[in-house]
Design a protein around this motif. Structure first.
Motif, PDB file in Angstrom:
ATOM      1  N   ASP A 176       0.826  -1.206   0.000  1.00 45.79           N
ATOM      2  CA  ASP A 176       0.000   0.000   0.000  1.00 45.79           C
ATOM      3  C   ASP A 176       0.859   1.255   0.000  1.00 45.79           C
ATOM      4  O   ASP A 176       0.545   2.254  -0.635  1.00 45.79           O
ATOM      5  N   ALA A 179       2.349   1.807  -3.404  1.00 44.77           N
ATOM      6  CA  ALA A 179       1.302   2.330  -4.293  1.00 44.77           C
ATOM      7  C   ALA A 179       1.070   3.820  -4.043  1.00 44.77           C
ATOM      8  O   ALA A 179       0.863   4.601  -4.975  1.00 44.77           O
ATOM      9  N   GLU A 180       1.129   4.179  -2.778  1.00 50.85           N
ATOM     10  CA  GLU A 180       0.925   5.571  -2.391  1.00 50.85           C
ATOM     11  C   GLU A 180       1.988   6.475  -3.036  1.00 50.85           C
ATOM     12  O   GLU A 180       1.672   7.542  -3.566  1.00 50.85           O
ATOM     13  N   TYR A 181       3.234   6.019  -3.012  1.00 45.29           N
ATOM     14  CA  TYR A 181       4.325   6.808  -3.596  1.00 45.29           C
ATOM     15  C   TYR A 181       4.241   6.826  -5.125  1.00 45.29           C
ATOM     16  O   TYR A 181       4.543   7.830  -5.754  1.00 45.29           O
ATOM     17  N   ARG A 182       3.825   5.713  -5.715  1.00 46.58           N
ATOM     18  CA  ARG A 182       3.680   5.662  -7.165  1.00 46.58           C
ATOM     19  C   ARG A 182       2.637   6.680  -7.610  1.00 46.58           C
ATOM     20  O   ARG A 182       2.808   7.376  -8.598  1.00 46.58           O
ATOM     21  N   LYS A 183       1.565   6.732  -6.828  1.00 49.84           N
ATOM     22  CA  LYS A 183       0.475   7.658  -7.119  1.00 49.84           C
ATOM     23  C   LYS A 183       0.970   9.102  -7.090  1.00 49.84           C
ATOM     24  O   LYS A 183       0.483   9.957  -7.818  1.00 49.84           O
ATOM     25  N   GLN A 184       1.936   9.325  -6.229  1.00 49.62           N
ATOM     26  CA  GLN A 184       2.504  10.671  -6.127  1.00 49.62           C
ATOM     27  C   GLN A 184       3.481  10.962  -7.268  1.00 49.62           C
ATOM     28  O   GLN A 184       4.055  12.046  -7.322  1.00 49.62           O
ATOM     29  N   GLY A 185       3.700   9.947  -8.118  1.00 51.12           N
ATOM     30  CA  GLY A 185       4.532  10.174  -9.290  1.00 51.12           C
ATOM     31  C   GLY A 185       5.963   9.680  -9.180  1.00 51.12           C
ATOM     32  O   GLY A 185       6.773   9.919 -10.073  1.00 51.12           O
ATOM     33  N   ASP A 188       9.061   3.511  -9.957  1.00 47.53           N
ATOM     34  CA  ASP A 188       8.930   2.276  -9.165  1.00 47.53           C
ATOM     35  C   ASP A 188      10.015   2.075  -8.123  1.00 47.53           C
ATOM     36  O   ASP A 188       9.749   1.805  -6.950  1.00 47.53           O
ATOM     37  N   ALA A 191       9.860   4.581  -5.345  1.00 50.24           N
ATOM     38  CA  ALA A 191       8.668   4.356  -4.523  1.00 50.24           C
ATOM     39  C   ALA A 191       8.916   3.225  -3.531  1.00 50.24           C
ATOM     40  O   ALA A 191       8.539   3.295  -2.362  1.00 50.24           O
TER      41      ALA A 191
END
Ligand SMILES: [Zn+2]
Length: 283
Positions: A176, A179-185, A188, A191
């Motif tokens: 999770d 995923a949170e860091y990926r969402k922030q751009g 991989d 993140a």
């Protein structure tokens, strides 16, 4: 003369009330920190702490991930001496975790960022209240300790807010976060690296042993009581601030680990951490 006396007195008064205010702010802040950690919002505080310490503050996160799926982890066997069985597949993440680990007594298993929970680790869990579970072998001393701590806690019984966690839960927590860091751009790799700073890698949280608990005392006095008395019950203040370099975790006043009375007493009296104790045993 009179005037200056009054001035001095009012200065003292001001100073006293300032000190009082500061003491209350500190107490309030500490309480909030514990609450935030318990409810999985540790990252909010963590980000500012991390800047100053460069260390993970809340690697394990909170009670959000403690409910639910225990299934396969229950009712596994350990031998007549109380040692956990199925140690053969102990997985090393580093060369430090090598010789003789198969013989490690169950209460002295070392889990940290360099040493992972043994593969196929077996534990019998019992209810410790509020939906939290612990290894049945630590239940009695844990309850005795909490009951005795009550007196220093305005007669409130301190609560276990996080006990045993499955590796699956730790994995979910970790995923999770990525995923949170990926969402922030973040790309991989980055993140993943950032997530690793916030959440203990799956297999590397002491909570996965069922031998560690996060305690919410509601008052700070209870933590002071635990720091000086827990060893009598076989528990250690696992992450003191002055051992961060060795434990890899910044101070956590709420996290206690069962190691047995003998080890706990030695650790307490010598002012060492579990990493040092285990290393001394191997020498
Ligand atoms: Zn903990």
């Amino acid at each position: 003369m009179k005037e200056s006396k009054i001035t001095v007195r009012s200065q003292r008064r001001r100073k006293r009330s300032r000190q009082k205010r500061q003491a209350w702010s500190v107490a309030l802040l500490l309480f909030l920190l514990v609450l935030m950690a318990d409810f999985g919002a540790g990252f909010l505080v963590g980000s500012s702490w991390q800047k100053s310490t460069g260390k993970e503050v809340y690697p394990e996160n909170g009670a959000l991930y403690t409910d639910g799926d225990y299934g396969a982890w229950e009712n596994m066997a350990y031998d007549a001496q109380g040692n956990v069985m199925q140690f053969d597949d102990w997985q090393d993440s580093t060369a430090q975790n090598d010789d003789g680990q198969d013989d490690t007594a169950w209460n002295l298993i070392l889990v940290n960022d360099k040493n992972r929970v043994p593969e196929g680790y077996a534990v019998n869990l019992v209810d410790a209240g509020d939906g939290e579970r612990v290894d049945e072998r630590i239940y009695a001393p844990l309850m005795e300790m909490l009951e005795d701590a009550r007196e220093s806690n305005w007669n409130q019984l301190p609560r276990v807010v996080s006990g045993y966690r499955t590796t699956e839960k730790q994995q979910k927590l970790y995923d999770d976060k990525i995923a949170e860091y990926r969402k922030q751009g973040y790309p991989d790799e980055e993140a993943e690296e950032l997530a690793g700073q916030w959440v203990a890698l799956p297999g590397h949280s002491e909570h996965e042993l069922g031998l560690a608990v996060d305690i919410n005392g509601a008052t700070y006095d209870v933590y002071l009581w635990l720091q000086t008395n827990s060893y009598k019950y076989g528990f250690i203040f696992r992450y003191p601030g002055n051992k961060t370099e060795l434990t890899g975790v910044a101070e956590e006043v709420w996290h206690y680990r069962y190691v047995g009375v003998e080890a706990a007493t030695e650790i307490y009296e010598q002012g060492i951490c579990l990493e040092e104790y285990v290393e001394n045993l191997e020498v």
